[in-house]
Every structure is written in C-alpha cells, then in structure tokens.
Design an enzyme around this catalytic site. Structure first.
Site, PDB file in Angstrom:
ATOM      1  N   GLU A 122       0.847  -1.207   0.000  1.00  0.00           N
ATOM      2  CA  GLU A 122       0.000   0.000   0.000  1.00  0.00           C
ATOM      3  C   GLU A 122       0.881   1.255   0.000  1.00  0.00           C
ATOM      4  O   GLU A 122       0.614   2.218  -0.714  1.00  0.00           O
ATOM      5  CB  GLU A 122      -0.926  -0.010   1.225  1.00  0.00           C
ATOM      6  CG  GLU A 122      -1.898  -1.180   1.173  1.00  0.00           C
ATOM      7  CD  GLU A 122      -2.875  -1.204   2.332  1.00  0.00           C
ATOM      8  OE1 GLU A 122      -2.418  -1.271   3.491  1.00  0.00           O
ATOM      9  OE2 GLU A 122      -4.089  -1.165   2.086  1.00  0.00           O
ATOM     10  N   GLU A 142      -2.993 -10.448   3.781  1.00  0.00           N
ATOM     11  CA  GLU A 142      -4.056 -10.100   4.732  1.00  0.00           C
ATOM     12  C   GLU A 142      -5.000 -11.271   4.994  1.00  0.00           C
ATOM     13  O   GLU A 142      -5.411 -11.510   6.137  1.00  0.00           O
ATOM     14  CB  GLU A 142      -4.850  -8.884   4.226  1.00  0.00           C
ATOM     15  CG  GLU A 142      -4.187  -7.543   4.514  1.00  0.00           C
ATOM     16  CD  GLU A 142      -3.138  -7.147   3.486  1.00  0.00           C
ATOM     17  OE1 GLU A 142      -2.731  -7.990   2.656  1.00  0.00           O
ATOM     18  OE2 GLU A 142      -2.709  -5.980   3.526  1.00  0.00           O
TER      19      GLU A 142
HETATM   20  C1  1HE Z   1       7.236  -7.542  12.356  1.00  0.00           C
HETATM   21  C2  1HE Z   1       6.529  -7.580  11.145  1.00  0.00           C
HETATM   22  C3  1HE Z   1       5.232  -6.979  11.110  1.00  0.00           C
HETATM   23  C4  1HE Z   1       8.396  -8.581  10.849  1.00  0.00           C
HETATM   24  N1  1HE Z   1       4.791  -6.418  12.252  1.00  0.00           N
HETATM   25  N2  1HE Z   1       6.740  -6.958  13.452  1.00  0.00           N
HETATM   26  N3  1HE Z   1       2.540  -8.234   7.125  1.00  0.00           N
HETATM   27  C5  1HE Z   1       2.889  -9.534   7.087  1.00  0.00           C
HETATM   28  O1  1HE Z   1       2.086 -10.432   7.213  1.00  0.00           O
HETATM   29  C6  1HE Z   1       4.358  -9.823   6.934  1.00  0.00           C
HETATM   30  C7  1HE Z   1       4.926 -10.328   8.241  1.00  0.00           C
HETATM   31  N4  1HE Z   1       6.383 -10.492   8.196  1.00  0.00           N
HETATM   32  C8  1HE Z   1       6.960 -11.552   7.565  1.00  0.00           C
HETATM   33  O2  1HE Z   1       6.334 -12.387   6.934  1.00  0.00           O
HETATM   34  C9  1HE Z   1       8.437 -11.654   7.698  1.00  0.00           C
HETATM   35  O3  1HE Z   1       8.857 -10.917   8.840  1.00  0.00           O
HETATM   36  C10 1HE Z   1       9.216 -11.134   6.474  1.00  0.00           C
HETATM   37  C11 1HE Z   1       9.072 -12.132   5.304  1.00  0.00           C
HETATM   38  C12 1HE Z   1       8.756  -9.756   6.040  1.00  0.00           C
HETATM   39  C13 1HE Z   1      10.732 -11.026   6.821  1.00  0.00           C
HETATM   40  O4  1HE Z   1      11.180 -12.263   7.329  1.00  0.00           O
HETATM   41  P1  1HE Z   1      12.566 -12.295   8.137  1.00  0.00           P
HETATM   42  O5  1HE Z   1      12.893 -13.747   8.376  1.00  0.00           O
HETATM   43  O6  1HE Z   1      13.573 -11.470   7.459  1.00  0.00           O
HETATM   44  O7  1HE Z   1      12.279 -11.551   9.532  1.00  0.00           O
HETATM   45  P2  1HE Z   1      11.492 -12.076  10.831  1.00  0.00           P
HETATM   46  O8  1HE Z   1      12.400 -12.944  11.641  1.00  0.00           O
HETATM   47  O9  1HE Z   1      10.178 -12.658  10.462  1.00  0.00           O
HETATM   48  O10 1HE Z   1      11.188 -10.724  11.592  1.00  0.00           O
HETATM   49  C14 1HE Z   1      12.234  -9.950  12.159  1.00  0.00           C
HETATM   50  C15 1HE Z   1      11.606  -9.083  13.228  1.00  0.00           C
HETATM   51  O11 1HE Z   1      10.687  -8.193  12.607  1.00  0.00           O
HETATM   52  C16 1HE Z   1      10.800  -9.871  14.239  1.00  0.00           C
HETATM   53  O12 1HE Z   1      10.865  -9.165  15.447  1.00  0.00           O
HETATM   54  P3  1HE Z   1      11.779  -9.742  16.687  1.00  0.00           P
HETATM   55  O13 1HE Z   1      11.578  -8.720  17.769  1.00  0.00           O
HETATM   56  O14 1HE Z   1      11.250 -11.100  17.001  1.00  0.00           O
HETATM   57  O15 1HE Z   1      13.193  -9.777  16.160  1.00  0.00           O
HETATM   58  C17 1HE Z   1       9.394  -9.773  13.700  1.00  0.00           C
HETATM   59  O16 1HE Z   1       8.412  -9.931  14.688  1.00  0.00           O
HETATM   60  C18 1HE Z   1       9.406  -8.364  13.176  1.00  0.00           C
HETATM   61  N5  1HE Z   1       8.391  -8.171  12.147  1.00  0.00           N
HETATM   62  N6  1HE Z   1       7.274  -8.224  10.227  1.00  0.00           N
HETATM   63  C19 1HE Z   1       5.530  -6.417  13.372  1.00  0.00           C
HETATM   64  N7  1HE Z   1       4.486  -6.923   9.996  1.00  0.00           N
HETATM   65  C20 1HE Z   1      -3.564  -0.948   7.229  1.00  0.00           C
HETATM   66  S1  1HE Z   1      -3.845  -2.589   7.139  1.00  0.00           S
HETATM   67  C21 1HE Z   1      -2.426  -3.320   6.469  1.00  0.00           C
HETATM   68  C22 1HE Z   1      -2.508  -4.808   6.644  1.00  0.00           C
HETATM   69  C23 1HE Z   1      -1.168  -5.458   6.464  1.00  0.00           C
HETATM   70  O17 1HE Z   1      -0.148  -4.871   6.294  1.00  0.00           O
HETATM   71  S2  1HE Z   1      -1.215  -7.182   6.531  1.00  0.00           S
HETATM   72  C24 1HE Z   1       0.405  -7.658   6.192  1.00  0.00           C
HETATM   73  C25 1HE Z   1       1.239  -7.751   7.435  1.00  0.00           C
END
Ligand code: 1HE
Length: 267
Positions: A122, A142
């Site tokens: 977005e 989502e």
């Molecule tokens: C996060 C987020 C997040 C990572 N919110 N903290 N978005 C998603 O569904 C995507 C979610 N994220 C992922 O699938 C993966 O993190 C990634 C593929 C993007 C990257 O993977 P990777 O292996 O490089 O990183 P990781 O180990 O998953 O994450 C590293 C840290 O970032 C970890 O935090 P930590 O404190 O445990 O080290 C994760 O929790 C954090 N992190 N993504 C919060 N999204 C207005 S409505 C909009 C609706 C949406 O956007 S839905 C899509 C949401």
C-alpha cells in the site's frame, strides 16, 4: 513557499539530500520496517514538509535492511487490542499519509528490495515510480492473517494491477516477483543491480522538469482517473491551460523552435 524549511525530526526514517533529490530511508530494519501508528504519523509529517519545500525536486525512498516493508505492525496491532473505531481512525491516518506522498507535488521514486507486502505494498503504490531488484517480491497476506487491507490497497493496488489479481492474492497469498511483477504492473522497472542507483538516475531526470509540470503529472493523472470522461477532459484542459503556458515552458519551446533542443529519438 520557503526553500529552507528544516526536515521534521524523525525516528523511523532518515533523510539525506543529493542536490535537489531527497533520499528517504525507511529505518526500522530490526522490525522489517513494519508500520506502527507512530511511523505512519512520521510519514505524514515528512511528506507534508516535502510538499512545502522548494528545495526538493524529487524524492527517492529506499529501505534499510533486506526487507522494504513488512506492512502493518502486526504485534502493535495485536497487543493494543484495538477497537473497531480505533482501527478505523488508524486506517484514515494511513490514507492521509499515503495521500501526502502521492500528492506531495514532487516525483516519488521507490527503490524496492525484498518483501513489499501488505501495508508495504500500500505504501509502495503511493509512489509514482517503483523499481524492483532481483530480491523484490509483492504480496497481500491479509487473508492469511485474518485481516483486510486498510491503507488504500482497495483503490491503489486494485487500480494498478486489477481487481481480479488483487482478490486472488488476498485469497491465496500468491506472490509476484521478477518479470511477472513488471508485466502485472507492480513496478515499472526491474534491475539486475541496485534499485537505488536506478531510482537516483530516474529522480535526476525527472527533477529537471519544471515543478509545475511534475505536479500536474504526479497528481493530475490520478485525480482525472477518478472522473467520468467528460469531466476528465474538462479538468485536463484546465491543467494544460495552466501548465502549458507557464513561464518555465517558454525557453524549452523556444529551444525547440531554434533547433537547439534535444529531439525525441529512439536511440
Ligand atoms: C514484524 C513484522 C510486522 C516482521 N509487524 N513486526 N505483514 C505480514 O504479514 C508480513 C509479516 N512479516 C513476515 O512475513 C516476515 O517478517 C518477512 C518475510 C517480512 C521477513 O522475514 P525475516 O525472516 O527477514 O524476519 P522475521 O524474523 O520474520 O522478523 C524480524 C523481526 O521483525 C521480528 O521481530 P523480533 O523482535 O522477534 O526480532 C518480527 O516480529 C518483526 N516483524 N514483520 C511487526 N508486519 C492498514 S492494514 C495493512 C494490513 C497489512 O499490512 S497485513 C500484512 C502484514
């Protein structure tokens, strides 16, 4: 208008200037540049500033780390246990922030890498030009998260890549990358090397256009896209009336007449 406004204080981004190009770096790599409510407010404030700055002629947005943007901060969203109306207001702030980008009056070029997903897509669809590198991929997870888009995707993503593709992505989690992402319309360029280098090259080119022309291009086409064709022609004539008679066009048109301007050649 003033040329020397100070960039707002930033926590989740950093900025550098390269001449009249402002380089914005999303700087929350440890959370994969996930968009918290405070991050969204910062985007709004920064692009309101960009809109008012005469010194900035184009913007390049890139990300720190291997992920461009992981979308909504899911952990903040979960732990705050928001009410429906809380989240409705948050979505409206996302809309305001991304509108501030799209309508800041300056070309905004995205140098993408890694995941551009959910709210990250977005965000990216509010840019005027998107450049992908070999690592870039696009998705709308989502449906799998049990939520819905709320940052403008139903308008910008559907318009860019088509409603059917968006529905499929949200139902199935389908991911687009590479040439398929270009042909579907997620990005206009795919580079083997650095998306940032290509973004800077494009920004430098676009920054040479008169500011009023760039404002007309970056906002006019999007606004006209919302209109029925009769109204659109009327609005187009008004924009052209103002833009095509601006003082900044006179030298360029004279140069063409005097045969000193570059020709439009396919070479
Ligand atoms: C996060 C987020 C997040 C990572 N919110 N903290 N978005 C998603 O569904 C995507 C979610 N994220 C992922 O699938 C993966 O993190 C990634 C593929 C993007 C990257 O993977 P990777 O292996 O490089 O990183 P990781 O180990 O998953 O994450 C590293 C840290 O970032 C970890 O935090 P930590 O404190 O445990 O080290 C994760 O929790 C954090 N992190 N993504 C919060 N999204 C207005 S409505 C909009 C609706 C949406 O956007 S839905 C899509 C949401």
């Amino acid at each position: 208008m003033t040329a020397d406004l100070a960039v707002p204080k930033l926590e989740f981004m950093r900025t550098e200037s390269d001449g009249d190009i402002l380089v914005v770096t999303l700087d929350r790599a440890e959370k994969r540049n996930a968009l918290s409510a405070a991050f969204i407010e910062e985007i709004f404030d920064l692009f309101e500033w960009v809109r008012r700055s005469d010194a900035v002629r184009a913007v390049v947005i890139r990300a720190e780390g291997k992920v461009f943007c992981a979308g909504l901060d899911l952990i903040e969203h979960h732990t705050e246990a928001r009410s429906a109306s809380d989240f409705m207001y948050i979505c409206r702030r996302w809309h305001a922030a991304f509108d501030a980008i799209q309508h800041c009056g300056k070309p905004v070029i995205g140098a993408l890498n890694g995941a551009v997903v959910g709210g990250g897509l977005e965000l990216a669809t509010s840019f005027h030009i998107r450049i992908a590198d070999a690592t870039t991929y696009f998705a709308l997870p989502e449906g799998q998260r049990g939520i819905f888009t709320g940052g403008g995707a139903t308008v910008r993503v559907a318009r860019l890549v088509g409603e059917a593709r968006m529905v499929d992505m949200m139902l199935t989690g389908r991911v687009y990358s590479g040439d398929e992402a270009v042909s579907a319309g997620f990005c206009q360029y795919l580079v083997d090397g650095s998306s940032f280098d290509k973004a800077m090259e494009i920004a430098r080119t676009a920054a040479q256009n008169p500011p009023l022309s760039n404002y007309a291009i970056t906002s006019g086409i999007a606004h006209i896209g919302n209109m029925a064709s009769g109204d659109a022609y009327f609005a187009e004539a008004f924009i052209a009336g103002i833009t095509n008679t601006q003082p900044a066009s006179k030298d360029r048109l004279a140069a063409f007449m005097n045969k000193t301007a570059a020709k439009v050649l396919n070479e």
